[in-house]
Design a protein around this motif. Structure first.
Motif, PDB file in Angstrom:
ATOM      1  N   PHE A 128       0.835  -1.205   0.000  1.00  6.97           N
ATOM      2  CA  PHE A 128       0.000   0.000   0.000  1.00  6.97           C
ATOM      3  C   PHE A 128       0.867   1.250   0.000  1.00  6.97           C
ATOM      4  N   GLY A 129       1.973   1.211   0.759  1.00  6.00           N
ATOM      5  CA  GLY A 129       2.857   2.370   0.817  1.00  6.00           C
ATOM      6  C   GLY A 129       3.458   2.705  -0.532  1.00  6.00           C
ATOM      7  N   ALA A 130       3.839   1.683  -1.287  1.00  8.22           N
ATOM      8  CA  ALA A 130       4.413   1.906  -2.616  1.00  8.22           C
ATOM      9  C   ALA A 130       3.385   2.523  -3.552  1.00  8.22           C
ATOM     10  N   ARG A 131       2.151   1.999  -3.517  1.00  8.33           N
ATOM     11  CA  ARG A 131       1.098   2.532  -4.378  1.00  8.33           C
ATOM     12  C   ARG A 131       0.776   3.967  -3.998  1.00  8.33           C
ATOM     13  N   HIS A 132       0.762   4.254  -2.735  1.00 10.01           N
ATOM     14  CA  HIS A 132       0.467   5.596  -2.267  1.00 10.01           C
ATOM     15  C   HIS A 132       1.565   6.561  -2.699  1.00 10.01           C
ATOM     16  N   GLY A 133       2.827   6.103  -2.606  1.00  4.93           N
ATOM     17  CA  GLY A 133       3.942   6.945  -3.021  1.00  4.93           C
ATOM     18  C   GLY A 133       3.888   7.280  -4.500  1.00  4.93           C
ATOM     19  N   ALA A 134       3.538   6.296  -5.324  1.00  8.53           N
ATOM     20  CA  ALA A 134       3.453   6.518  -6.758  1.00  8.53           C
ATOM     21  C   ALA A 134       2.392   7.552  -7.101  1.00  8.53           C
ATOM     22  N   LEU A 135       1.269   7.502  -6.412  1.00  7.02           N
ATOM     23  CA  LEU A 135       0.197   8.467  -6.659  1.00  7.02           C
ATOM     24  C   LEU A 135       0.617   9.879  -6.240  1.00  7.02           C
ATOM     25  N   ILE A 136       1.397   9.970  -5.178  1.00  7.93           N
ATOM     26  CA  ILE A 136       1.913  11.276  -4.758  1.00  7.93           C
ATOM     27  C   ILE A 136       2.849  11.829  -5.819  1.00  7.93           C
ATOM     28  N   PHE A 137       3.714  10.970  -6.376  1.00  6.06           N
ATOM     29  CA  PHE A 137       4.604  11.398  -7.449  1.00  6.06           C
ATOM     30  C   PHE A 137       3.799  11.865  -8.671  1.00  6.06           C
ATOM     31  N   MET A 138       2.695  11.197  -8.945  1.00  2.00           N
ATOM     32  CA  MET A 138       1.848  11.602 -10.060  1.00  2.00           C
ATOM     33  C   MET A 138       1.257  12.989  -9.814  1.00  2.00           C
ATOM     34  N   LEU A 139       0.828  13.238  -8.584  1.00  2.00           N
ATOM     35  CA  LEU A 139       0.282  14.543  -8.241  1.00  2.00           C
ATOM     36  C   LEU A 139       1.348  15.624  -8.377  1.00  2.00           C
ATOM     37  N   ILE A 140       2.569  15.298  -7.949  1.00  2.00           N
ATOM     38  CA  ILE A 140       3.682  16.236  -8.102  1.00  2.00           C
ATOM     39  C   ILE A 140       3.921  16.525  -9.577  1.00  2.00           C
ATOM     40  N   ALA A 141       3.876  15.484 -10.402  1.00  2.00           N
ATOM     41  CA  ALA A 141       4.089  15.657 -11.842  1.00  2.00           C
ATOM     42  C   ALA A 141       3.024  16.563 -12.445  1.00  2.00           C
ATOM     43  N   ILE A 142       1.774  16.397 -12.015  1.00  2.00           N
ATOM     44  CA  ILE A 142       0.674  17.230 -12.519  1.00  2.00           C
ATOM     45  C   ILE A 142       0.886  18.690 -12.126  1.00  2.00           C
ATOM     46  N   LEU A 143       1.300  18.921 -10.893  1.00  2.00           N
ATOM     47  CA  LEU A 143       1.549  20.286 -10.422  1.00  2.00           C
ATOM     48  C   LEU A 143       2.694  20.936 -11.196  1.00  2.00           C
ATOM     49  N   LEU A 144       3.755  20.164 -11.451  1.00  2.00           N
ATOM     50  CA  LEU A 144       4.882  20.688 -12.222  1.00  2.00           C
ATOM     51  C   LEU A 144       4.458  21.020 -13.650  1.00  2.00           C
ATOM     52  N   LEU A 145       3.637  20.161 -14.243  1.00  3.27           N
ATOM     53  CA  LEU A 145       3.150  20.414 -15.599  1.00  3.27           C
ATOM     54  C   LEU A 145       2.245  21.646 -15.631  1.00  3.27           C
ATOM     55  N   LEU A 146       1.419  21.823 -14.612  1.00  2.00           N
ATOM     56  CA  LEU A 146       0.553  23.001 -14.531  1.00  2.00           C
ATOM     57  C   LEU A 146       1.389  24.270 -14.537  1.00  2.00           C
ATOM     58  N   ARG A 147       2.466  24.258 -13.742  1.00  2.68           N
ATOM     59  CA  ARG A 147       3.363  25.412 -13.691  1.00  2.68           C
ATOM     60  C   ARG A 147       3.972  25.702 -15.056  1.00  2.68           C
ATOM     61  N   GLU A 148       4.482  24.651 -15.719  1.00  2.29           N
ATOM     62  CA  GLU A 148       5.162  24.837 -16.991  1.00  2.29           C
ATOM     63  C   GLU A 148       4.202  25.223 -18.110  1.00  2.29           C
ATOM     64  N   ILE A 149       2.986  24.704 -18.075  1.00  4.50           N
ATOM     65  CA  ILE A 149       1.980  25.077 -19.084  1.00  4.50           C
ATOM     66  C   ILE A 149       1.680  26.573 -19.002  1.00  4.50           C
TER      67      ILE A 149
END
Length: 245
Positions: free
Chosen positions: A173-194
């Protein structure tokens, strides 16, 4: 004799309170990652410490520029603040990519080169356009720097998707949760760059604080807060990027 240029007014720096609040929020985050660095001693955590420190200083400078007419007419102080905001993104993006790569175990040499090139071109572009707003070379360098960071941000998001797919196969569960957090970080970074790309042709629009704070400053802050989630950064690292003890 021409009157001094108010750079804060020229580039849309208006809110002292907003800059002060962000500086105050980055102060405890800097302490948090510094304490984490003592235990982890990795370059990823080190870059996050540097990012927090850079943003803390940059927002203090922004608050000073917005609140003091004398300071706002100081070109060197203005350039210093802009360079810090440009350079700081290096640490945020490297942190995301580095942690994902730690789990996927892939080479980061080309990513490092891209980041370094983007930072260098961004600094040269800022200095050139600050001294001469009509500088063609400065404008080109800044645009190339932005494009490089966009490409690297998309690459980081792609690698994060791969990580999510890989870790969803497991039972942790911890690994899956971590991956989703990384995805959220990626979305935020993309929002900034867009937003940066969408407003690259309009300095006034890009520096509009009603847009800049929610679409640039806030996503960065949310990313660094997500990095601080306990357990997201592994306690030990075995790759070659460990700092010597």
């Amino acid at each position: 004799m021409s009157s001094p240029i108010n750079y804060a007014k020229l580039f849309g720096f208006e809110s002292v309170a907003a800059a002060g609040i962000f500086a105050a929020l980055y102060a405890p985050l800097t302490v948090w990652f510094f304490l984490l660095l003592i235990r982890h001693r990795s370059y990823v955590v080190f870059t996050l410490v540097i990012f927090c420190q850079i943003r803390f200083v940059a927002f203090i400078i922004r608050a000073i520029l917005a609140g003091s007419k004398t300071a706002a007419e100081n070109l060197d102080l203005f350039i210093a603040g802009e360079v810090l905001f440009s350079v700081g993104f290096f640490g945020l993006l490297y942190g995301a990519y580095g942690l994902v790569m730690d789990r996927l175990m892939r080479s980061r040499i080309f990513f490092h080169l891209g980041l370094s090139t983007g930072v260098a071109l961004g600094i040269v572009g800022i200095v050139e356009t600050s001294n001469n707003t009509s500088s063609t070379i400065g404008s080109v360098f800044r645009k190339v720097s932005v494009i490089i960071f966009v490409v690297l941000t998309v690459l980081q998001a792609y690698q994060t998707v791969n990580l999510v797919i890989a870790e969803r196969r497991g039972t942790s569960f911890g690994a899956r949760h971590g991956a989703l957090i990384f995805m959220l970080i990626a979305i935020l970074l993309l929002l900034r760059e867009i937003f940066i790309v969408a407003t690259i042709g309009s300095t006034a629009q890009q520096n509009n604080e009603h847009l800049w704070y929610p679409l640039v400053a806030l996503p960065e802050l949310l990313c660094i807060i997500l990095y601080a989630v306990p357990g997201l950064i592994p306690p030990k690292r075995s790759d070659i990027y460990n700092l010597p003890k």
